[in-house]
Design a protein around this motif. Sequence first.
Motif, mmCIF file in Angstrom:
data_model
loop_
_atom_site.group_PDB
_atom_site.id
_atom_site.type_symbol
_atom_site.label_atom_id
_atom_site.label_comp_id
_atom_site.label_asym_id
_atom_site.label_seq_id
_atom_site.Cartn_x
_atom_site.Cartn_y
_atom_site.Cartn_z
ATOM 1 N N ALA A 91 0.852 -1.188 0.000
ATOM 2 C CA ALA A 91 0.000 0.000 0.000
ATOM 3 C C ALA A 91 0.887 1.237 0.000
ATOM 4 O O ALA A 91 1.883 1.282 0.710
ATOM 5 C CB ALA A 91 -0.889 0.006 1.230
ATOM 6 N N ASP A 92 0.504 2.221 -0.792
ATOM 7 C CA ASP A 92 1.200 3.511 -0.805
ATOM 8 C C ASP A 92 0.365 4.494 -0.014
ATOM 9 O O ASP A 92 -0.795 4.743 -0.342
ATOM 10 C CB ASP A 92 1.370 4.021 -2.231
ATOM 11 N N VAL A 93 0.961 5.037 1.046
ATOM 12 C CA VAL A 93 0.279 6.007 1.895
ATOM 13 C C VAL A 93 1.175 7.223 1.995
ATOM 14 O O VAL A 93 2.260 7.144 2.577
ATOM 15 C CB VAL A 93 -0.015 5.425 3.292
ATOM 16 N N ALA A 94 0.715 8.314 1.409
ATOM 17 C CA ALA A 94 1.489 9.551 1.359
ATOM 18 C C ALA A 94 2.864 9.252 0.759
ATOM 19 O O ALA A 94 2.949 8.814 -0.374
ATOM 20 C CB ALA A 94 1.559 10.195 2.726
ATOM 21 N N THR A 95 3.921 9.447 1.519
ATOM 22 C CA THR A 95 5.272 9.220 0.994
ATOM 23 C C THR A 95 5.857 7.890 1.459
ATOM 24 O O THR A 95 7.051 7.660 1.309
ATOM 25 C CB THR A 95 6.210 10.357 1.434
ATOM 26 N N ARG A 96 5.017 7.005 2.009
ATOM 27 C CA ARG A 96 5.491 5.724 2.532
ATOM 28 C C ARG A 96 4.819 4.567 1.817
ATOM 29 O O ARG A 96 3.738 4.701 1.271
ATOM 30 C CB ARG A 96 5.176 5.598 4.017
ATOM 31 N N SER A 97 5.475 3.426 1.861
ATOM 32 C CA SER A 97 4.883 2.191 1.367
ATOM 33 C C SER A 97 4.845 1.194 2.516
ATOM 34 O O SER A 97 5.790 1.103 3.299
ATOM 35 C CB SER A 97 5.695 1.608 0.212
ATOM 36 N N PHE A 98 3.750 0.471 2.611
ATOM 37 C CA PHE A 98 3.579 -0.559 3.630
ATOM 38 C C PHE A 98 3.277 -1.867 2.905
ATOM 39 O O PHE A 98 2.374 -1.920 2.071
ATOM 40 C CB PHE A 98 2.420 -0.208 4.569
ATOM 41 N N CYS A 99 4.034 -2.903 3.233
ATOM 42 C CA CYS A 99 3.863 -4.188 2.562
ATOM 43 C C CYS A 99 3.555 -5.272 3.589
ATOM 44 O O CYS A 99 4.034 -5.222 4.717
ATOM 45 C CB CYS A 99 5.126 -4.560 1.791
ATOM 46 N N ILE A 100 2.771 -6.237 3.146
ATOM 47 C CA ILE A 100 2.414 -7.352 4.016
ATOM 48 C C ILE A 100 2.582 -8.644 3.225
ATOM 49 O O ILE A 100 2.158 -8.734 2.079
ATOM 50 C CB ILE A 100 0.985 -7.197 4.581
ATOM 51 N N PRO A 101 3.227 -9.648 3.823
ATOM 52 C CA PRO A 101 3.391 -10.931 3.130
ATOM 53 C C PRO A 101 2.150 -11.813 3.303
ATOM 54 O O PRO A 101 1.519 -11.802 4.364
ATOM 55 C CB PRO A 101 4.603 -11.554 3.818
ATOM 56 N N ILE A 102 1.820 -12.549 2.273
ATOM 57 C CA ILE A 102 0.748 -13.543 2.314
ATOM 58 C C ILE A 102 1.406 -14.894 2.013
ATOM 59 O O ILE A 102 1.930 -15.086 0.910
ATOM 60 C CB ILE A 102 -0.358 -13.240 1.272
ATOM 61 N N PRO A 103 1.414 -15.820 2.967
ATOM 62 C CA PRO A 103 2.056 -17.123 2.740
ATOM 63 C C PRO A 103 1.417 -17.881 1.574
ATOM 64 O O PRO A 103 0.243 -17.671 1.239
ATOM 65 C CB PRO A 103 1.837 -17.868 4.055
ATOM 66 N N SER A 104 2.178 -18.770 0.994
ATOM 67 C CA SER A 104 1.743 -19.491 -0.213
ATOM 68 C C SER A 104 0.443 -20.262 -0.021
ATOM 69 O O SER A 104 -0.333 -20.401 -0.962
ATOM 70 C CB SER A 104 2.844 -20.447 -0.684
ATOM 71 N N HIS A 105 0.164 -20.752 1.177
ATOM 72 C CA HIS A 105 -1.046 -21.532 1.399
ATOM 73 C C HIS A 105 -2.287 -20.665 1.630
ATOM 74 O O HIS A 105 -3.373 -21.193 1.868
ATOM 75 C CB HIS A 105 -0.849 -22.533 2.547
ATOM 76 N N HIS A 106 -2.131 -19.335 1.524
ATOM 77 C CA HIS A 106 -3.277 -18.439 1.709
ATOM 78 C C HIS A 106 -3.639 -17.660 0.444
ATOM 79 O O HIS A 106 -4.337 -16.651 0.512
ATOM 80 C CB HIS A 106 -3.031 -17.470 2.865
ATOM 81 N N TRP A 107 -3.179 -18.145 -0.710
ATOM 82 C CA TRP A 107 -3.567 -17.501 -1.960
ATOM 83 C C TRP A 107 -3.405 -18.491 -3.102
ATOM 84 O O TRP A 107 -2.727 -19.504 -2.981
ATOM 85 C CB TRP A 107 -2.735 -16.242 -2.219
ATOM 86 N N HIS A 108 -4.033 -18.185 -4.234
ATOM 87 C CA HIS A 108 -3.831 -18.954 -5.466
ATOM 88 C C HIS A 108 -4.210 -18.092 -6.667
ATOM 89 O O HIS A 108 -4.893 -17.082 -6.524
ATOM 90 C CB HIS A 108 -4.626 -20.265 -5.456
ATOM 91 N N MET A 109 -3.740 -18.509 -7.828
ATOM 92 C CA MET A 109 -4.117 -17.844 -9.063
ATOM 93 C C MET A 109 -5.544 -18.264 -9.399
ATOM 94 O O MET A 109 -5.900 -19.419 -9.243
ATOM 95 C CB MET A 109 -3.185 -18.232 -10.219
ATOM 96 N N LYS A 110 -6.328 -17.310 -9.870
ATOM 97 C CA LYS A 110 -7.691 -17.653 -10.303
ATOM 98 C C LYS A 110 -7.597 -18.554 -11.522
ATOM 99 O O LYS A 110 -6.716 -18.386 -12.373
ATOM 100 C CB LYS A 110 -8.479 -16.394 -10.623
ATOM 101 N N THR A 111 -8.485 -19.509 -11.608
ATOM 102 C CA THR A 111 -8.440 -20.456 -12.716
ATOM 103 C C THR A 111 -8.999 -19.872 -14.003
ATOM 104 O O THR A 111 -8.527 -20.201 -15.085
ATOM 105 C CB THR A 111 -9.218 -21.748 -12.365
ATOM 106 N N ASP A 112 -9.987 -19.006 -13.950
ATOM 107 C CA ASP A 112 -10.569 -18.423 -15.150
ATOM 108 C C ASP A 112 -10.125 -16.980 -15.262
ATOM 109 O O ASP A 112 -10.700 -16.089 -14.641
ATOM 110 C CB ASP A 112 -12.096 -18.507 -15.108
ATOM 111 N N LEU A 113 -9.094 -16.751 -16.057
ATOM 112 C CA LEU A 113 -8.579 -15.402 -16.243
ATOM 113 C C LEU A 113 -9.202 -14.712 -17.440
ATOM 114 O O LEU A 113 -8.803 -13.629 -17.803
ATOM 115 C CB LEU A 113 -7.054 -15.421 -16.379
#
Length: 117
Positions: A91-113
């Motif tokens: 996320a970009d907030v003003a002059t800063r960026s904040f990042c958060i990791p999402i582990p591999s078992h909590h996301w996937h590519m959508k099958t119908d792109l």
Amino acid sequence: MNSTIKSGAVEEHVQIAEVMAGEKSILHELDFQDVAISTVAVDALKRAAKAVMEKFLPGSQPEKLTESQAIAFFIDRVFWDQNSKGLILCADVATRSFCIPIPSHHWHMKTDLGTIQ
């Protein structure tokens, strides 16, 4: 990093993500519309967005933040870490960026792109 840096802003975002993943990481930028995340990841994003809002966005009313708004908050840059297979959402907030990791078992590519041109 296996990508061409197009501007100073993009370079800064990539550097932030590299810090999150490690210097020797291989990151690939993704379009958030192509990924799906778990409810656990959504909860983590909501907690993180509220924390950023409370500290850096006075008057933003983080207590009224919805899940959809929390997701939208962290999709300025989305990276796939080839080594860990996790995502890094930024996320970009003003002059800063904040990042958060999402582990591999909590996301996937959508099958119908849809149609790819």
